[in-house]
Design an enzyme around this catalytic site. Sequence first.
Site, short mmCIF file in Angstrom:
data_model
loop_
_atom_site.label_atom_id
_atom_site.label_comp_id
_atom_site.label_asym_id
_atom_site.label_seq_id
_atom_site.Cartn_x
_atom_site.Cartn_y
_atom_site.Cartn_z
N ARG A 54 -12.06 34.07 -19.20
CA ARG A 54 -12.68 32.76 -19.04
C ARG A 54 -12.25 32.07 -17.75
O ARG A 54 -13.09 31.57 -17.00
CB ARG A 54 -12.30 31.87 -20.23
CG ARG A 54 -13.20 31.99 -21.43
CD ARG A 54 -12.48 31.63 -22.71
NE ARG A 54 -11.39 32.56 -22.94
CZ ARG A 54 -11.57 33.76 -23.51
NH1 ARG A 54 -12.77 34.12 -23.89
NH2 ARG A 54 -10.56 34.59 -23.67
N THR A 55 -10.95 32.02 -17.49
CA THR A 55 -10.48 31.25 -16.33
C THR A 55 -10.98 31.87 -15.03
O THR A 55 -11.46 31.17 -14.14
CB THR A 55 -8.95 31.16 -16.34
OG1 THR A 55 -8.51 30.57 -17.56
CG2 THR A 55 -8.46 30.32 -15.18
N LYS A 83 2.56 48.96 -4.65
CA LYS A 83 3.25 49.70 -3.59
C LYS A 83 4.57 49.03 -3.19
O LYS A 83 5.23 49.47 -2.26
CB LYS A 83 2.36 49.80 -2.35
CG LYS A 83 1.00 50.44 -2.60
CD LYS A 83 0.14 50.39 -1.35
CE LYS A 83 -1.25 50.92 -1.60
NZ LYS A 83 -2.11 50.82 -0.39
N ARG A 104 -3.38 33.50 -10.99
CA ARG A 104 -2.71 33.57 -12.30
C ARG A 104 -1.63 34.64 -12.22
O ARG A 104 -1.86 35.71 -11.65
CB ARG A 104 -3.69 33.89 -13.41
CG ARG A 104 -2.99 34.21 -14.74
CD ARG A 104 -3.92 34.21 -15.92
NE ARG A 104 -4.32 32.85 -16.27
CZ ARG A 104 -4.98 32.54 -17.37
NH1 ARG A 104 -5.33 33.47 -18.23
NH2 ARG A 104 -5.30 31.29 -17.62
#
Length: 308
Positions: A54-55, A83, A104
């Site tokens: 959703r976000t 990496k 996020r």
Amino acid sequence: MISIKNLLNSHDLSKEDLLEIIELGNDIYKSPTDFSHYADGKILGTLFFEPSTRTRLSFESAMLRLGGSVIGFSDSSNSSTTKGESLQDTVRTVSQYADIIAMRHPQEGAAYLASLAADCPIINAGDGGHQHPTQTLTDILTISNYKESLDNHVIGICGDLKYGRTVHSLIKVLNLFSNNKFILISPDELKLPQYVKEEVFDENNEYEEVRSLDAVIDKIDILYMTRIQKERFYSDAQYTRLKDSYLLNKEKMSQAREDMIVLHPLPRVNEIAKEVDRDPRAVYFQQVKFGMYVRMALIIKLLEANNA
């Protein structure tokens, strides 16, 4: 013009900032095509080191509806962090391509570290169990559209009040407005932490803590339901024991006020029965759309603040 250059924490927003963003969000909601070219030629970077549907899609939709473009990743395994690249280097690199970044991350404080490295505005789209400020903006815009004001409400917050980052932010922001009372509904194991109470409440705030939703639902103007978050538990046994603590169903809704509204940050698991979706007081899917409009408003305001 808002007073911040990044949005890292809902506590950074003054009451004036909030009202400015909400006012613009309402303008966009009423006439979205008026803003469809605001971000022509601008690029949003979406750096999602933690799963989200959703976000991430809300941010991407917001930027596309403003006329901008989107780059980024939705899985950290697709980034150079696999990496060994540091978070700061990843953000510094992407900020050379993008005009604004939504990020996020599972670690608390990651958005702050990103802001120190970036050459463009950073929006915290959730950092662990700490903050999710754009969800709070979503909640406030939704409330402002269904209630006449952001003052004088009894707000019931039910479920996971310990790990629920949206809960901590929402209480703090609603405390900026007048005469709001909070009823905190949770099992003892998931009560609002003491440090949060000390941070968000003072002698002018009224709140009570209860275990039973049934006992207080008839007093509530705004009911904010939350899921019991499995990913925040270290023990599967504890999650299993608590996950079904609350269920909002048709029977409980029959005891509630006719003008009560039900919000939920989503995703829903089993804390709201599907039968409640048909109740006009259930506004959590409309809340999703308001989230897109408020993120459009936030992108506009941050781009303006950084170009001033």
